[in-house]
Enzyme design. Structure first.
Site, PDB file in Angstrom:
ATOM      1  N   LYS A 111       0.182  68.882  83.171  1.00  0.00           N
ATOM      2  CA  LYS A 111      -0.962  68.365  83.919  1.00  0.00           C
ATOM      3  C   LYS A 111      -0.806  68.517  85.431  1.00  0.00           C
ATOM      4  O   LYS A 111      -1.786  68.417  86.160  1.00  0.00           O
ATOM      5  CB  LYS A 111      -1.205  66.896  83.558  1.00  0.00           C
ATOM      6  N   LYS A 192      -3.380  73.098  71.309  1.00  0.00           N
ATOM      7  CA  LYS A 192      -3.763  72.022  70.387  1.00  0.00           C
ATOM      8  C   LYS A 192      -5.219  71.596  70.631  1.00  0.00           C
ATOM      9  O   LYS A 192      -5.733  71.721  71.742  1.00  0.00           O
ATOM     10  CB  LYS A 192      -2.793  70.846  70.466  1.00  0.00           C
ATOM     11  N   LYS A 195      -9.344  66.589  73.481  1.00  0.00           N
ATOM     12  CA  LYS A 195     -10.595  65.915  73.828  1.00  0.00           C
ATOM     13  C   LYS A 195     -11.230  66.549  75.049  1.00  0.00           C
ATOM     14  O   LYS A 195     -12.428  66.467  75.240  1.00  0.00           O
ATOM     15  CB  LYS A 195     -10.292  64.452  74.187  1.00  0.00           C
TER      16      LYS A 195
HETATM   17  P1  AMP Z   1      -4.986  61.354  72.660  1.00  0.00           P
HETATM   18  O1  AMP Z   1      -6.143  62.221  72.289  1.00  0.00           O
HETATM   19  O2  AMP Z   1      -4.068  62.097  73.544  1.00  0.00           O
HETATM   20  O3  AMP Z   1      -5.360  59.990  73.135  1.00  0.00           O
HETATM   21  O4  AMP Z   1      -4.164  61.138  71.315  1.00  0.00           O
HETATM   22  C1  AMP Z   1      -4.421  60.150  70.341  1.00  0.00           C
HETATM   23  C2  AMP Z   1      -3.534  60.386  69.140  1.00  0.00           C
HETATM   24  O5  AMP Z   1      -3.915  61.582  68.452  1.00  0.00           O
HETATM   25  C3  AMP Z   1      -2.056  60.569  69.453  1.00  0.00           C
HETATM   26  O6  AMP Z   1      -1.271  59.961  68.483  1.00  0.00           O
HETATM   27  C4  AMP Z   1      -1.870  62.055  69.468  1.00  0.00           C
HETATM   28  O7  AMP Z   1      -0.573  62.427  69.181  1.00  0.00           O
HETATM   29  C5  AMP Z   1      -2.827  62.493  68.372  1.00  0.00           C
HETATM   30  N1  AMP Z   1      -3.336  63.843  68.645  1.00  0.00           N
HETATM   31  C6  AMP Z   1      -4.002  64.263  69.741  1.00  0.00           C
HETATM   32  N2  AMP Z   1      -4.345  65.568  69.639  1.00  0.00           N
HETATM   33  C7  AMP Z   1      -3.866  65.993  68.430  1.00  0.00           C
HETATM   34  C8  AMP Z   1      -3.884  67.238  67.726  1.00  0.00           C
HETATM   35  N3  AMP Z   1      -4.500  68.328  68.206  1.00  0.00           N
HETATM   36  N4  AMP Z   1      -3.285  67.294  66.517  1.00  0.00           N
HETATM   37  C9  AMP Z   1      -2.700  66.204  66.006  1.00  0.00           C
HETATM   38  N5  AMP Z   1      -2.640  65.007  66.600  1.00  0.00           N
HETATM   39  C10 AMP Z   1      -3.204  64.884  67.800  1.00  0.00           C
END
Ligand code: AMP
Ligand code: TRP
Length: 326
Positions: A111, A192, A195
């Site tokens: 980032k 990956k 969002k």
């Molecule tokens: P975040 O979107 O970063 O707030 O992540 C929320 C949860 O979703 C966390 O436990 C991340 O590790 C999981 N996560 C986010 N993106 C992915 C992805 N592409 N594949 C699997 N798990 C994800």
């Protein structure tokens, strides 16, 4: 019963990766653990947020938590900034952390890449995350694979503090899903699913309409070989779609390869659209029921109260052990 803690950022667009990598585990764990699920709004402000949008996104995630099956009778669901202990403990832990270890966090490196200076909140993000976890004497932290390094840092901090101030923290374990733990972007399967990606067809959001799901899957990047085979190295696109199909349907990847022998990507994708739409339809329906209800607000208020009781006890212990306060 072992205690579970996890959090999701209220930054909109909760997607299939979040669901398969994290939320589905949250639901399963409720059966035999004491679970605490947090909406980590203070992590969200490590990047600029529009106040009105942030407020909406907090409620979106809370409603989604309940829509996927988190049961507020079994689990505590609350908003991070409603419990002051997170910020308090975060400072204490900041004073036990080193700039060297924080500089090595790959998420921070990504980032802040190519920037001369980066926001301090991004740098100390993992310390706040450690505070979230340690505040509740957490045993198990279910997260996606991408959080491994942050969990390791949390453990290091807990062990370091305990070395100097014995019995301050419970040292937690991460719980990482194997299949489905890393869902890749549909338009670029080497990244990956996220969002924040600009292309909305890179992800399937949990609240996407069936027509949007169809479009995103039919557009998903594959390769020119035309054979449905799992091979992450050479066929990352098809492998990602196979993985999604497998975790949503419960059919193993080998069985899917057999099922689609001799068939083209078009047929395979059409079926995946159906599987995905069917999996997400009940979640969307429940979400619509909950999102604007008083029940949702009551759950979050009650959750914050229950979380705060636990947090205050931990902060008492931390302050005593560090010699802080009166
Ligand atoms: P975040 O979107 O970063 O707030 O992540 C929320 C949860 O979703 C966390 O436990 C991340 O590790 C999981 N996560 C986010 N993106 C992915 C992805 N592409 N594949 C699997 N798990 C994800
Ligand atoms: N950093 C996590 C993510 O991006 C979110 C998070 C914040 C979290 N605090 C946490 C996850 C505590 C588990 C436990 O996914």
């Amino acid at each position: 019963m072992k205690r579970v803690f996890s959090g999701v950022q209220p930054t909109g667009n909760i997607h299939l990766g979040n669901y398969l990598g994290a939320l589905r585990q949250f639901v399963e764990l409720q059966e035999d653990h004491e679970c605490i699920y947090c909406i980590v709004d203070m992590h969200a402000i490590t990047v600029p947020q529009e106040p009105k949008e942030l407020k909406e996104h907090i409620l979106d995630v809370a409603a989604l938590y309940l829509a996927v099956g988190i049961d507020p009778k079994k689990s505590i669901v609350f908003v991070q900034s409603d419990v002051p202990g997170h910020a308090e403990l975060s400072w204490v832990l900041t004073c036990s952390s080193y700039t060297g270890e924080l500089s090595r966090m790959t998420q921070f490196k990504d980032k802040s890449k190519n920037k001369e200076s980066a926001p301090t909140g991004l740098f100390t993000y993992p310390v706040l995350m450690a505070a979230d976890i340690l505040l509740y004497d957490t045993d198990v932290v279910p997260v996606g694979n991408d959080q491994k390094q942050h969990i390791e840092l949390c453990r290091d901090l807990a062990i370091r503090v305990n070395g100097k101030h014995p019995n301050t923290f419970v040292v937690p374990d991460g719980r990482f899903l194997k299949s489905g733990a890393r869902i890749m972007a549909l338009d670029d399967p080497t990244k990956k699913m996220s969002k924040s990606a600009e292309n909305i067809h890179s992800r399937i959001s949990l609240l996407d309409e069936p027509s949007k799901i169809k479009k995103s899957i039919m557009k998903a990047t594959t390769d020119s070989e035309g054979i449905i085979r799992f091979d992450v190295e050479n066929k990352p696109g098809i492998s990602n779609l196979l993985n999604i199909y497998s975790v949503l349907s419960g059919i193993s990847i080998e069985d899917l390869e057999k099922k689609y022998e001799g068939k083209g990507y078009g047929d395979f994708k059409k079926d995946l659209v159906e599987i995905t739409v069917d999996a997400l339809a009940p979640i969307r329906a429940r979400y619509e029921e909950i999102r604007n209800s008083q029940m949702l607000i009551d759950v979050l208020k009650d959750g914050a109260k229950r979380a705060d009781e636990i947090a205050q006890k931990t902060m008492e212990r931390v302050k005593t052990n560090f010699g802080l306060g009166l």
